[in-house]
Write a protein that holds these residues in place. Structure first.
Motif, PDB file in Angstrom:
ATOM      1  N   SER A 190      -7.997   0.699  -6.427  1.00 54.37           N
ATOM      2  CA  SER A 190      -8.388  -0.691  -6.670  1.00 54.37           C
ATOM      3  C   SER A 190      -9.262  -0.737  -7.912  1.00 54.37           C
ATOM      4  N   ILE A 196      -8.355  -4.549   7.570  1.00 54.40           N
ATOM      5  CA  ILE A 196      -8.878  -3.481   6.727  1.00 54.40           C
ATOM      6  C   ILE A 196     -10.278  -3.112   7.211  1.00 54.40           C
ATOM      7  N   THR A 245       0.829  -1.214   0.000  1.00 52.35           N
ATOM      8  CA  THR A 245       0.000   0.000   0.000  1.00 52.35           C
ATOM      9  C   THR A 245       0.857   1.254   0.000  1.00 52.35           C
ATOM     10  N   ILE A 293      -7.529   2.934   0.597  1.00 51.33           N
ATOM     11  CA  ILE A 293      -7.765   2.317  -0.714  1.00 51.33           C
ATOM     12  C   ILE A 293      -9.090   2.828  -1.251  1.00 51.33           C
ATOM     13  N   SER A 294      -9.110   3.199  -2.511  1.00 47.51           N
ATOM     14  CA  SER A 294     -10.349   3.624  -3.160  1.00 47.51           C
ATOM     15  C   SER A 294     -10.712   2.606  -4.227  1.00 47.51           C
ATOM     16  N   PHE A 295     -11.922   2.049  -4.127  1.00 50.62           N
ATOM     17  CA  PHE A 295     -12.398   1.087  -5.112  1.00 50.62           C
ATOM     18  C   PHE A 295     -13.722   1.539  -5.690  1.00 50.62           C
ATOM     19  N   PHE A 323     -13.676  -0.447   6.471  1.00 51.09           N
ATOM     20  CA  PHE A 323     -14.242   0.059   5.212  1.00 51.09           C
ATOM     21  C   PHE A 323     -15.548   0.794   5.444  1.00 51.09           C
ATOM     22  N   GLN A 363     -10.724   0.902   3.265  1.00 51.45           N
ATOM     23  CA  GLN A 363     -11.138   0.869   1.861  1.00 51.45           C
ATOM     24  C   GLN A 363     -12.515   1.524   1.727  1.00 51.45           C
ATOM     25  N   GLN A 375      -4.455  -2.045  -6.840  1.00 49.22           N
ATOM     26  CA  GLN A 375      -5.003  -3.305  -6.339  1.00 49.22           C
ATOM     27  C   GLN A 375      -5.936  -3.900  -7.392  1.00 49.22           C
TER      28      GLN A 375
END
Length: 344
Positions: free
Chosen positions: A262, A141, A10, A240-242, A143, A204, A283
């Protein structure tokens, strides 16, 4: 967590192999999950710290993944704000009081962190269990759902194939939609900072339904709020951005300055990585449907992604979206073992 491969990746540090975890890794494809699920409702599982910890630990114990993810749901923020949430077998999440107008938005509560304390309690229990693993250093993690995705459920009253109500809401009542998104963003900031304070090692943000949006609508109704959230987080852990649609929206996602983007399976992962700012990790991005296939196919497609990322720092192996409930457990375990055996 200095020795964690996941945390190193990361932060775009060099790793001898890509770390691996999988979205929905603690879920319905596991018989052990059903042993728990058959005794409790989904919300009982989320809201009982010991049970949430049991489920969170399943992929750690059974798959040997490199990171655990908190067992919860993206819609708990919507419920905490006043949405009447339930989960129906074979149907999914339902809000029985969907948002239709400004009055409904005004009725939603923003100072609702006390309604989410069970999540902080679960994090503490999980970290106690992860600590017992000793030198393995498995990070946890936390979220939250992104504002647009949470809004879509609140407006639709549940899942949707076409997001018709949500898009009508955005187009016909844009000021009301922004008022709702702002409220969700404020709650999300408090919620994620609470998770960080409780001890998660990374965060995330899931924008599961961003792919429903045009570029301009994503920019105005999603990206703007994710950027706002990330700017207000206590950045002592990686973010983390998904989003599903990230193969298109990655340039905007990067502008929000997460540590990791991600991506779904629609893009070439190396091309996306090289388009990101220096030092921003990536990711992804195996199509989860590959995990239904024969093992020789799984091996070929897993190794293709890893080889594609050879020489690139900051790569976490994951799926482009979550594991489906009927994917064979042995296939998931096989994929994880392949990745863990690999060396650059």
């Amino acid at each position: 967590m200095k020795n964690s491969l996941f945390i190193k990746a990361t932060l775009s540090e060099e790793t001898e192999r890509p770390p691996v975890w999988m979205m929905r890794q603690a879920g319905r494809f596991m018989p052990e999950y059903w042993e728990i699920k058959n005794k409790y409702s989904f919300l009982e599982m989320c809201k009982t710290p010991e049970i949430a910890a049991d489920v969170t630990m399943l992929p750690v114990d059974l798959l040997g993944i490199d990171a655990a993810i908190l067992f919860s749901d993206i819609l708990v923020t919507g419920e905490a704000m006043g949405g009447k949430l339930s989960f129906e077998q074979g149907v999914g999440p339902k809000f029985s009081n969907p948002i239709e107008n400004s009055r409904d938005v005004d009725a939603l509560e923003v100072n609702c962190l006390d309604n989410l304390r069970y999540v902080a309690d679960a994090i503490k229990v999980i970290q106690e269990r992860l600590a017992k693993l000793g030198d393995k250093q498995i990070p946890l993690i936390g979220f939250a759902g992104a504002p647009f995705t949470v809004m879509s459920y609140l407006v639709e009253g549940g899942s949707s194939k076409d997001f018709k109500k949500t898009k009508l809401f955005m187009n016909n009542q844009p000021a009301v939609a922004h008022k709702l998104l702002e409220k969700i963003a404020d709650v999300t900031v408090d919620y994620l900072n609470m998770q960080i304070a409780a001890g998660v090692n990374a965060i995330q943000i899931f924008d599961s339904w961003a792919l429903a949006l045009s570029w301009d609508d994503y920019k105005d109704f999603s990206h703007y709020y994710i950027k706002n959230i990330i700017s207000r987080l206590n950045r002592v852990v990686p973010v983390i951005s998904f989003c599903k649609g990230s193969s298109v929206f990655a340039p905007l996602m990067a502008e929000a300055k997460p540590d990791v983007v991600s991506i779904d399976w629609n893009a070439d992962i190396r091309n996306v990585k090289q388009s990101l700012p220096q030092g921003m990790a990536i990711q992804g991005n195996l199509d989860p449907f590959v995990l239904y296939a024969d093992k020789k196919v799984i091996k070929e497609k897993v190794l293709r992604i890893i080889e594609r990322m050879r020489g690139e720092k900051g790569f976490i192996f994951n799926l482009g979206h979550g594991i489906m409930p009927d994917i064979p457990f042995d296939n998931v375990k096989y994929a994880v073992e392949l990745i863990k055996e690999f060396r650059y």
